[in-house]
Design a protein around this motif. Structure first.
Motif, PDB file in Angstrom:
ATOM      1  N   MET A 120      28.016 -11.359  47.572  1.00 16.21           N
ATOM      2  CA  MET A 120      29.595 -10.851  47.497  1.00 16.21           C
ATOM      3  C   MET A 120      29.744  -9.941  48.449  1.00 16.21           C
ATOM      4  SD  MET A 120      32.963  -9.957  45.179  1.00 16.21           S
ATOM      5  CE  MET A 120      32.091  -8.584  45.303  1.00 16.21           C
ATOM      6  N   ARG A 121      30.232  -9.768  50.026  1.00 16.70           N
ATOM      7  CA  ARG A 121      29.781  -8.620  50.513  1.00 16.70           C
ATOM      8  C   ARG A 121      30.628  -8.898  51.453  1.00 16.70           C
ATOM      9  NH1 ARG A 121      24.499  -6.137  53.845  1.00 16.70           N
ATOM     10  NH2 ARG A 121      25.108  -4.201  53.903  1.00 16.70           N
ATOM     11  N   ALA A 141      41.128 -19.346  54.754  1.00 18.12           N
ATOM     12  CA  ALA A 141      39.632 -19.113  55.032  1.00 18.12           C
ATOM     13  C   ALA A 141      39.754 -20.737  55.152  1.00 18.12           C
ATOM     14  CB  ALA A 141      38.560 -18.269  54.446  1.00 18.12           C
ATOM     15  N   LEU A 142      38.026 -21.351  55.617  1.00 19.08           N
ATOM     16  CA  LEU A 142      37.740 -22.288  55.272  1.00 19.08           C
ATOM     17  C   LEU A 142      36.433 -22.716  54.997  1.00 19.08           C
ATOM     18  CD1 LEU A 142      38.741 -24.359  59.281  1.00 19.08           C
ATOM     19  CD2 LEU A 142      40.255 -23.931  57.111  1.00 19.08           C
ATOM     20  N   THR A 143      35.688 -21.886  54.799  1.00 17.50           N
ATOM     21  CA  THR A 143      34.721 -21.176  54.704  1.00 17.50           C
ATOM     22  C   THR A 143      34.221 -20.055  53.997  1.00 17.50           C
ATOM     23  OG1 THR A 143      33.671 -20.390  56.968  1.00 17.50           O
ATOM     24  CG2 THR A 143      33.999 -22.656  56.464  1.00 17.50           C
ATOM     25  N   ASP A 144      32.352 -19.434  52.810  1.00 21.44           N
ATOM     26  CA  ASP A 144      32.442 -18.437  52.579  1.00 21.44           C
ATOM     27  C   ASP A 144      32.225 -17.816  53.076  1.00 21.44           C
ATOM     28  OD1 ASP A 144      30.464 -19.471  53.542  1.00 21.44           O
ATOM     29  OD2 ASP A 144      28.883 -19.536  51.431  1.00 21.44           O
ATOM     30  N   ARG A 145      32.611 -17.583  54.503  1.00 20.36           N
ATOM     31  CA  ARG A 145      32.463 -16.836  55.061  1.00 20.36           C
ATOM     32  C   ARG A 145      33.249 -16.554  55.580  1.00 20.36           C
ATOM     33  NH1 ARG A 145      25.904 -16.458  56.816  1.00 20.36           N
ATOM     34  NH2 ARG A 145      25.325 -16.706  54.899  1.00 20.36           N
ATOM     35  N   PRO A 146      34.693 -16.221  56.051  1.00 18.01           N
ATOM     36  CA  PRO A 146      35.894 -15.936  56.856  1.00 18.01           C
ATOM     37  C   PRO A 146      35.562 -14.655  57.467  1.00 18.01           C
ATOM     38  CG  PRO A 146      36.109 -16.082  54.540  1.00 18.01           C
ATOM     39  CD  PRO A 146      35.007 -16.060  54.658  1.00 18.01           C
ATOM     40  N   ILE A 147      36.336 -14.854  59.053  1.00 20.03           N
ATOM     41  CA  ILE A 147      36.173 -13.481  59.585  1.00 20.03           C
ATOM     42  C   ILE A 147      37.782 -13.778  60.248  1.00 20.03           C
ATOM     43  CG2 ILE A 147      35.144 -13.031  62.127  1.00 20.03           C
ATOM     44  CD1 ILE A 147      33.046 -15.207  61.408  1.00 20.03           C
ATOM     45  N   VAL A 148      37.837 -12.239  60.539  1.00 19.37           N
ATOM     46  CA  VAL A 148      39.253 -12.070  60.909  1.00 19.37           C
ATOM     47  C   VAL A 148      39.346 -10.746  61.685  1.00 19.37           C
ATOM     48  CG1 VAL A 148      41.291 -10.377  59.830  1.00 19.37           C
ATOM     49  CG2 VAL A 148      40.093 -12.496  58.462  1.00 19.37           C
ATOM     50  N   ARG A 149      40.104 -11.190  63.412  1.00 23.56           N
ATOM     51  CA  ARG A 149      40.097 -10.193  64.270  1.00 23.56           C
ATOM     52  C   ARG A 149      41.342  -8.839  63.797  1.00 23.56           C
ATOM     53  NH1 ARG A 149      39.191 -11.584  69.641  1.00 23.56           N
ATOM     54  NH2 ARG A 149      38.302  -9.852  69.636  1.00 23.56           N
ATOM     55  N   LEU A 152      37.319 -12.475  48.603  1.00 18.52           N
ATOM     56  CA  LEU A 152      35.823 -11.492  46.940  1.00 18.52           C
ATOM     57  C   LEU A 152      35.636 -11.785  46.227  1.00 18.52           C
ATOM     58  CD1 LEU A 152      36.125  -8.026  49.400  1.00 18.52           C
ATOM     59  CD2 LEU A 152      33.867  -9.848  48.489  1.00 18.52           C
ATOM     60  N   ARG A 153      37.314 -12.031  45.874  1.00 14.78           N
ATOM     61  CA  ARG A 153      37.138 -11.998  44.026  1.00 14.78           C
ATOM     62  C   ARG A 153      36.678 -14.009  43.869  1.00 14.78           C
ATOM     63  NH1 ARG A 153      42.221  -8.574  42.012  1.00 14.78           N
ATOM     64  NH2 ARG A 153      40.622  -6.922  41.492  1.00 14.78           N
ATOM     65  N   GLU A 154      37.179 -14.897  44.887  1.00 13.16           N
ATOM     66  CA  GLU A 154      36.581 -16.057  45.224  1.00 13.16           C
ATOM     67  C   GLU A 154      35.178 -16.651  45.467  1.00 13.16           C
ATOM     68  OE1 GLU A 154      41.253 -17.681  46.775  1.00 13.16           O
ATOM     69  OE2 GLU A 154      39.122 -17.568  48.304  1.00 13.16           O
ATOM     70  N   GLY A 155      34.316 -15.621  45.238  1.00 13.75           N
ATOM     71  CA  GLY A 155      33.070 -15.204  46.291  1.00 13.75           C
ATOM     72  C   GLY A 155      33.134 -15.558  47.043  1.00 13.75           C
ATOM     73  N   ARG A 156      33.981 -15.172  48.133  1.00 11.11           N
ATOM     74  CA  ARG A 156      33.782 -15.663  49.577  1.00 11.11           C
ATOM     75  C   ARG A 156      33.063 -13.886  50.240  1.00 11.11           C
ATOM     76  NH1 ARG A 156      36.602 -19.829  51.595  1.00 11.11           N
ATOM     77  NH2 ARG A 156      38.738 -20.599  49.972  1.00 11.11           N
ATOM     78  N   SER A 157      32.168 -13.849  51.950  1.00  2.71           N
ATOM     79  CA  SER A 157      32.014 -12.698  51.968  1.00  2.71           C
ATOM     80  C   SER A 157      32.610 -12.909  53.120  1.00  2.71           C
ATOM     81  CB  SER A 157      30.377 -12.543  52.057  1.00  2.71           C
ATOM     82  OG  SER A 157      29.451 -12.646  50.496  1.00  2.71           O
ATOM     83  N   GLU A 175      32.693  -2.147  42.550  1.00  2.00           N
ATOM     84  CA  GLU A 175      31.666  -2.788  42.829  1.00  2.00           C
ATOM     85  C   GLU A 175      30.884  -3.115  44.308  1.00  2.00           C
ATOM     86  OE1 GLU A 175      34.389  -5.947  41.909  1.00  2.00           O
ATOM     87  OE2 GLU A 175      34.752  -4.056  41.801  1.00  2.00           O
ATOM     88  N   LEU A 176      31.891  -3.414  45.506  1.00  3.85           N
ATOM     89  CA  LEU A 176      31.144  -3.132  46.221  1.00  3.85           C
ATOM     90  C   LEU A 176      30.253  -2.529  47.272  1.00  3.85           C
ATOM     91  CD1 LEU A 176      34.151  -4.380  48.873  1.00  3.85           C
ATOM     92  CD2 LEU A 176      32.735  -6.434  47.840  1.00  3.85           C
ATOM     93  N   ASP A 177      28.671  -2.780  47.488  1.00  4.51           N
ATOM     94  CA  ASP A 177      28.115  -1.560  48.274  1.00  4.51           C
ATOM     95  C   ASP A 177      28.625  -0.725  49.423  1.00  4.51           C
ATOM     96  OD1 ASP A 177      25.825  -2.641  46.463  1.00  4.51           O
ATOM     97  OD2 ASP A 177      25.069  -3.937  47.803  1.00  4.51           O
ATOM     98  N   ALA A 178      27.947   0.585  48.920  1.00  7.60           N
ATOM     99  CA  ALA A 178      29.797   1.037  50.022  1.00  7.60           C
ATOM    100  C   ALA A 178      28.326   0.831  51.327  1.00  7.60           C
ATOM    101  CB  ALA A 178      28.692   2.676  49.169  1.00  7.60           C
TER     102      ALA A 178
END
Length: 283
Positions: free
Chosen positions: A1-2, A199-207, A232-237, A267-270
């Motif tokens: 998760m990132r 989102a369709l995948t575990d790595r959504p991208i937004v502009r 993020l709570r769903e486990g996506r990055s 809990e997200l990395d800085a």
């Protein structure tokens, strides 16, 4: 998760001396940018396939967890419209190989003239792609946003390659008339389509495109804070790129977006600490 955040470029004249040291050799600018953000849009590759040695320099300037969303050259997407592109695609894939895991997704940005009738060409193209990369598609024709059947057809084509659909959210930008030369220029060039946040995948991208006024940009992205937290709570990055018409404060705004999400999810990395724009001294 990132959570990855970034801008449309890694160097900009208005950033010199503010976010990036000045003067700074071209081969060090990406390294400095990568201390502000952990992702970047690879827009320059749209105009020409870069030399492999150039891409190797990009890899050398970034950590292995930095992410590029690399745009396919226009000869593939706009000029040949995904047909008879094997040679150009092979050359592109060879060139970007030094990025390794930094190549987060290959970005297939399609022209506004790409309509639902063209989906078979996209499906054929996606089926032929190597599975060594992830792919993300951006469309701009209004039918994909207004016609549920067209959206389903596109999602079906994307599913053949587990590809993501990149939304370019300009809704906050178009809420009121432009107030600057940069905003007036963007007003005539940026796509005006409805909001999409699925989102369709575990790595959504937004502009996301805000305004030159930072407060209005931040106000407009509040919905994306909620969406990013949910993903993020769903486990996506997710990866979120922050644009403004002049991009003058884009690196700082991208960090602010990341900070706003971390308030909700500590809990997200800085992000890394930015490289100082001036040498540190003892006094």
């Amino acid at each position: 998760m990132r959570l990855h955040v970034g801008c449309a470029m890694w160097t900009h004249k208005s950033w010199q001396g503010r976010f990036l040291a000045h003067p700074l050799p071209s081969h060090q600018r990406l390294r400095n940018y990568a201390s502000w953000c952990n992702a970047v849009e690879g827009n320059t590759t749209f105009y020409a396939t870069p030399a492999r040695s150039t891409v190797a320099s990009w890899a050398q300037q970034t950590d292995s967890d930095f992410r590029f969303v690399i745009k396919l050259p226009k000869i593939i997407t706009h000029e040949r419209r995904l047909t008879d592109v094997d040679e150009a695609l092979h050359a592109f894939l060879e060139a970007i190989e030094p990025l390794g895991p930094r190549a987060h997704a290959l970005w297939i940005q399609l022209p506004g003239s790409f309509t639902p009738a063209d989906i078979p060409a996209l499906a054929r193209f996606l089926r032929r792609l190597t599975r060594s990369h992830r792919y993300a598609v951006e469309v701009r024709h209004p039918a994909f946003f207004n016609d549920p059947r067209a959206a389903r057809l596109l999602e079906g084509a994307l599913a053949t390659a587990a590809a993501e659909w990149i939304p370019f959210d300009t809704t906050a930008f178009f809420q009121s008339p432009p107030n600057s030369d940069a905003e007036r220029d963007a007003w005539t060039k940026k796509p005006r389509v409805p909001l999409r946040s699925l989102a369709l995948t575990d790595r959504p991208i937004v502009r996301y495109l805000g305004r030159d006024a930072s407060a209005r940009t931040i106000e407009g992205w509040q919905r994306w804070i909620d969406i990013a937290v949910e993903w993020l709570r769903e486990g996506r990055s997710p990866t979120v790129f922050i644009h403004t018409p002049d991009n003058a404060d884009a690196p700082l705004l991208a960090r602010c977006f990341h900070d706003d999400v971390r308030v909700r999810m500590p809990e997200l990395d800085a992000l890394p600490q930015p490289i100082p724009t001036e040498p540190l001294t003892l006094f």
